[in-house]
Motif scaffolding. Structure first.
Motif, short mmCIF file in Angstrom:
data_model
loop_
_atom_site.label_atom_id
_atom_site.label_comp_id
_atom_site.label_asym_id
_atom_site.label_seq_id
_atom_site.Cartn_x
_atom_site.Cartn_y
_atom_site.Cartn_z
N ARG A 1 16.02 16.21 43.73
CA ARG A 1 14.95 17.17 43.44
C ARG A 1 15.44 18.22 42.43
N GLU A 2 16.67 18.67 42.59
CA GLU A 2 17.24 19.63 41.63
C GLU A 2 17.34 19.00 40.24
N LEU A 3 17.79 17.77 40.19
CA LEU A 3 17.87 17.07 38.90
C LEU A 3 16.50 16.94 38.27
N LEU A 4 15.50 16.64 39.07
CA LEU A 4 14.13 16.52 38.56
C LEU A 4 13.66 17.85 37.99
N ASP A 5 13.89 18.94 38.70
CA ASP A 5 13.48 20.25 38.21
C ASP A 5 14.14 20.58 36.88
N PRO B 1 15.61 -4.59 50.18
CA PRO B 1 15.39 -3.57 51.20
C PRO B 1 15.41 -2.17 50.59
N PRO B 2 14.60 -1.25 51.10
CA PRO B 2 14.55 0.08 50.52
C PRO B 2 15.89 0.81 50.69
N GLN B 3 16.25 1.56 49.67
CA GLN B 3 17.47 2.36 49.70
C GLN B 3 17.21 3.59 50.56
N LYS B 4 18.18 3.97 51.37
CA LYS B 4 18.03 5.15 52.21
C LYS B 4 18.92 6.26 51.67
N PHE B 5 18.31 7.40 51.40
CA PHE B 5 19.04 8.56 50.91
C PHE B 5 19.03 9.63 52.00
N ASP B 6 20.17 10.29 52.20
CA ASP B 6 20.18 11.36 53.19
C ASP B 6 19.52 12.61 52.59
N ALA B 7 19.22 13.56 53.44
CA ALA B 7 18.48 14.77 53.02
C ALA B 7 19.21 15.52 51.91
N GLY B 8 20.51 15.57 51.98
CA GLY B 8 21.28 16.26 50.95
C GLY B 8 21.13 15.60 49.59
N TYR B 9 21.14 14.27 49.57
CA TYR B 9 21.00 13.57 48.29
C TYR B 9 19.58 13.70 47.74
N VAL B 10 18.61 13.71 48.62
CA VAL B 10 17.22 13.92 48.19
C VAL B 10 17.09 15.31 47.57
N THR C 1 11.46 7.51 38.17
CA THR C 1 12.58 7.03 37.36
C THR C 1 13.90 7.44 37.98
N LEU C 2 13.99 8.69 38.43
CA LEU C 2 15.21 9.17 39.09
C LEU C 2 15.53 8.34 40.33
N VAL C 3 14.56 8.18 41.18
CA VAL C 3 14.78 7.47 42.44
C VAL C 3 15.12 6.01 42.19
N ARG C 4 14.42 5.40 41.27
CA ARG C 4 14.68 3.99 40.96
C ARG C 4 16.11 3.79 40.45
N ASP D 1 25.78 9.01 38.29
CA ASP D 1 26.08 10.05 37.31
C ASP D 1 24.85 10.93 37.10
N ALA D 2 24.97 12.21 37.43
CA ALA D 2 23.83 13.14 37.34
C ALA D 2 23.30 13.25 35.92
N HIS D 3 24.18 13.27 34.94
CA HIS D 3 23.73 13.39 33.55
C HIS D 3 22.93 12.16 33.13
N HIS D 4 23.37 11.00 33.54
CA HIS D 4 22.64 9.77 33.20
C HIS D 4 21.28 9.76 33.90
N LEU D 5 21.26 10.12 35.17
CA LEU D 5 19.99 10.16 35.91
C LEU D 5 19.01 11.10 35.24
N MET D 6 19.49 12.29 34.86
CA MET D 6 18.61 13.27 34.21
C MET D 6 18.15 12.79 32.85
N ARG D 7 19.05 12.20 32.09
CA ARG D 7 18.70 11.70 30.76
C ARG D 7 17.59 10.66 30.84
N GLN D 8 17.68 9.78 31.83
CA GLN D 8 16.65 8.76 32.01
C GLN D 8 15.32 9.39 32.42
#
Length: 72
Positions: free
Chosen positions: A18-22, A5-14, A44-47, A55-62
């Motif tokens: 987006r900040e991590l992506l930038d 089932p698709p993961q649901k993220f709230d607006a704050g997490y989205v 990649t971030l969303v997956r 972990d924000a650092h791990h997400l960004m590194r990926q």
């Protein structure tokens, strides 16, 4: 084949993703900063986030790793 089932993220997490992506996009070479590469990095971030990585650092590194060579 079973579907997860698709993961649901709230607006704050989205907004956080987006900040991590930038930030991640700023860490790759300018020649790779294309819309296609940014989309690849966002996927990649969303997956990873959907898989439970928090972990924000791990997400960004990926994301940076996914964008280092462009969208190819």
């Amino acid at each position: 084949m079973s579907q997860i089932p698709p993961q649901k993220f709230d607006a704050g997490y989205v907004a956080h993703l987006r900040e991590l992506l930038d930030i991640a996009v700023e860490q790759i070479g300018p020649e790779h900063r294309t819309p296609a590469t940014k989309a690849k990095m966002a996927e990649t971030l969303v997956r990873n986030a959907a898989d439970g990585v928090t972990d924000a650092h791990h997400l960004m590194r990926q994301a940076v790793r996914a964008g280092e060579d462009g969208a190819a």
